[in-house]
Motif scaffolding. Sequence first.
Motif, PDB file in Angstrom:
ATOM      1  N   ASP A 110       0.684  -1.197  -0.014  1.00  0.00           N
ATOM      2  CA  ASP A 110       0.211  -0.072   0.120  1.00  0.00           C
ATOM      3  C   ASP A 110       0.925   1.310   0.111  1.00  0.00           C
ATOM      4  OD1 ASP A 110      -1.276   2.166   1.495  1.00  0.00           O
ATOM      5  OD2 ASP A 110      -3.087   1.036   1.334  1.00  0.00           O
ATOM      6  N   PRO A 111       0.738   2.148  -0.729  1.00  0.00           N
ATOM      7  CA  PRO A 111       1.797   3.256  -1.223  1.00  0.00           C
ATOM      8  C   PRO A 111       1.643   4.055   0.224  1.00  0.00           C
ATOM      9  CG  PRO A 111       0.062   3.451  -2.888  1.00  0.00           C
ATOM     10  CD  PRO A 111      -0.169   2.212  -2.235  1.00  0.00           C
ATOM     11  N   ASP A 112       0.395   4.475   0.524  1.00  0.00           N
ATOM     12  CA  ASP A 112       0.271   5.114   2.039  1.00  0.00           C
ATOM     13  C   ASP A 112       1.218   4.410   3.305  1.00  0.00           C
ATOM     14  OD1 ASP A 112      -0.913   7.326   0.752  1.00  0.00           O
ATOM     15  OD2 ASP A 112      -2.898   6.205   1.218  1.00  0.00           O
ATOM     16  N   VAL A 113       1.082   3.258   3.142  1.00  0.00           N
ATOM     17  CA  VAL A 113       1.873   2.611   4.055  1.00  0.00           C
ATOM     18  C   VAL A 113       3.351   2.556   4.006  1.00  0.00           C
ATOM     19  CG1 VAL A 113       2.216   0.109   5.417  1.00  0.00           C
ATOM     20  CG2 VAL A 113      -0.009   1.002   4.993  1.00  0.00           C
ATOM     21  N   ALA A 114       3.755   2.412   3.006  1.00  0.00           N
ATOM     22  CA  ALA A 114       4.942   2.356   2.457  1.00  0.00           C
ATOM     23  C   ALA A 114       5.584   3.755   2.679  1.00  0.00           C
ATOM     24  CB  ALA A 114       5.497   2.129   0.988  1.00  0.00           C
ATOM     25  N   GLN A 115       5.012   4.676   2.467  1.00  0.00           N
ATOM     26  CA  GLN A 115       5.550   6.091   2.812  1.00  0.00           C
ATOM     27  C   GLN A 115       5.515   6.390   4.146  1.00  0.00           C
ATOM     28  OE1 GLN A 115       3.134   8.764   0.450  1.00  0.00           O
ATOM     29  NE2 GLN A 115       3.671   8.177  -1.271  1.00  0.00           N
ATOM     30  N   ALA A 116       4.678   5.878   5.168  1.00  0.00           N
ATOM     31  CA  ALA A 116       4.825   6.091   6.684  1.00  0.00           C
ATOM     32  C   ALA A 116       5.798   5.362   6.962  1.00  0.00           C
ATOM     33  CB  ALA A 116       3.347   5.923   7.233  1.00  0.00           C
ATOM     34  N   LEU A 117       6.150   4.312   6.647  1.00  0.00           N
ATOM     35  CA  LEU A 117       7.170   3.388   7.063  1.00  0.00           C
ATOM     36  C   LEU A 117       8.383   3.861   6.685  1.00  0.00           C
ATOM     37  CD1 LEU A 117       5.705  -0.304   6.402  1.00  0.00           C
ATOM     38  CD2 LEU A 117       6.082   0.894   8.548  1.00  0.00           C
ATOM     39  N   ALA A 118       8.573   4.563   5.440  1.00  0.00           N
ATOM     40  CA  ALA A 118       9.852   5.130   5.140  1.00  0.00           C
ATOM     41  C   ALA A 118      10.146   6.342   6.059  1.00  0.00           C
ATOM     42  CB  ALA A 118       9.758   5.454   3.745  1.00  0.00           C
ATOM     43  N   ARG A 119       9.137   7.051   6.271  1.00  0.00           N
ATOM     44  CA  ARG A 119       9.591   8.066   7.197  1.00  0.00           C
ATOM     45  C   ARG A 119       9.784   7.668   8.809  1.00  0.00           C
ATOM     46  NH1 ARG A 119       4.699   9.983   4.526  1.00  0.00           N
ATOM     47  NH2 ARG A 119       3.281   9.391   5.975  1.00  0.00           N
ATOM     48  N   ALA A 120       9.131   6.536   9.034  1.00  0.00           N
ATOM     49  CA  ALA A 120       9.261   6.220  10.560  1.00  0.00           C
ATOM     50  C   ALA A 120      10.742   5.551  10.602  1.00  0.00           C
ATOM     51  CB  ALA A 120       8.468   5.122  10.830  1.00  0.00           C
ATOM     52  N   ALA A 121      11.378   4.952   9.384  1.00  0.00           N
ATOM     53  CA  ALA A 121      12.409   4.523   9.673  1.00  0.00           C
ATOM     54  C   ALA A 121      13.675   5.579   9.477  1.00  0.00           C
ATOM     55  CB  ALA A 121      12.607   3.542   8.235  1.00  0.00           C
ATOM     56  N   GLU A 122      13.316   6.582   8.722  1.00  0.00           N
ATOM     57  CA  GLU A 122      14.390   7.616   8.778  1.00  0.00           C
ATOM     58  C   GLU A 122      14.308   8.459   9.783  1.00  0.00           C
ATOM     59  OE1 GLU A 122      17.531   9.336   7.215  1.00  0.00           O
ATOM     60  OE2 GLU A 122      16.140   7.862   5.976  1.00  0.00           O
ATOM     61  N   VAL A 123      13.463   8.532  10.539  1.00  0.00           N
ATOM     62  CA  VAL A 123      13.273   9.288  11.927  1.00  0.00           C
ATOM     63  C   VAL A 123      14.000   8.351  12.888  1.00  0.00           C
ATOM     64  CG1 VAL A 123      11.995  10.107  14.045  1.00  0.00           C
ATOM     65  CG2 VAL A 123      11.275  10.809  11.675  1.00  0.00           C
ATOM     66  N   ARG A 124      13.820   7.064  12.736  1.00  0.00           N
ATOM     67  CA  ARG A 124      14.300   6.318  13.891  1.00  0.00           C
ATOM     68  C   ARG A 124      15.890   6.017  13.793  1.00  0.00           C
ATOM     69  NH1 ARG A 124       9.087   2.268  14.692  1.00  0.00           N
ATOM     70  NH2 ARG A 124       7.913   3.556  16.085  1.00  0.00           N
ATOM     71  N   ILE A 125      16.322   5.818  12.224  1.00  0.00           N
ATOM     72  CA  ILE A 125      17.516   5.666  12.200  1.00  0.00           C
ATOM     73  C   ILE A 125      18.261   6.747  12.414  1.00  0.00           C
ATOM     74  CG2 ILE A 125      19.058   5.106  10.128  1.00  0.00           C
ATOM     75  CD1 ILE A 125      17.073   3.139   9.016  1.00  0.00           C
TER      76      ILE A 125
END
Length: 195
Positions: A110-125
Amino acid sequence: MSARRPSKDPQDWIDAALAAVEEGGLAAVAVEPLARRLGVTKGSFYHHFADRPALLRAMLAAWEDRFVRAQQVEFDAIPDPRERLHRLLHLAYVDLRPTVIVRLLAAVDDPDVAQALARAAEVRIGMLERTFRQLGLPPARARHRAAATYGAYLGLAQLRTQVPDLFDSPRALRAHVRDLEAALLHDLPDPAAAR
């Protein structure tokens, strides 16, 4: 005369959607079951959201606010990077059962989920990278160690859904986290040893 059911606000729907994701994945976010869960009619939903994708986007934004950005603020406020890493690992591995992120990873198409996960990963990393830099690693190594740490978190979260009794007790899980923390810090200077 029938009693009118109380209307719910958008946050009620978002909270119910998050609970549904935790229990059954993204497919569990459906208007009729959520309305039953909330004790309202579907009309309440359409009063607040145009459609299911709008609810999903609002739910993902709430997840990011609560479990990504709010945690970043909380952990960035801890001045000692060793303490920050310790508390972050304890929260991620011991205090939380990270089922929502595992469910979201399963819906990454799901594109919205993929974008949210990418943002979360960037913040956490990014948060982990800053921590490792403060602990003395150069930028490239800090980024690598941060990515490895986050990858270990995601992997263990997934593994714990597949093998729920992987750790037979909270004590065993805490021992695993201590070992992980020691491995992450093994080549970094210990400020206590310098005293």
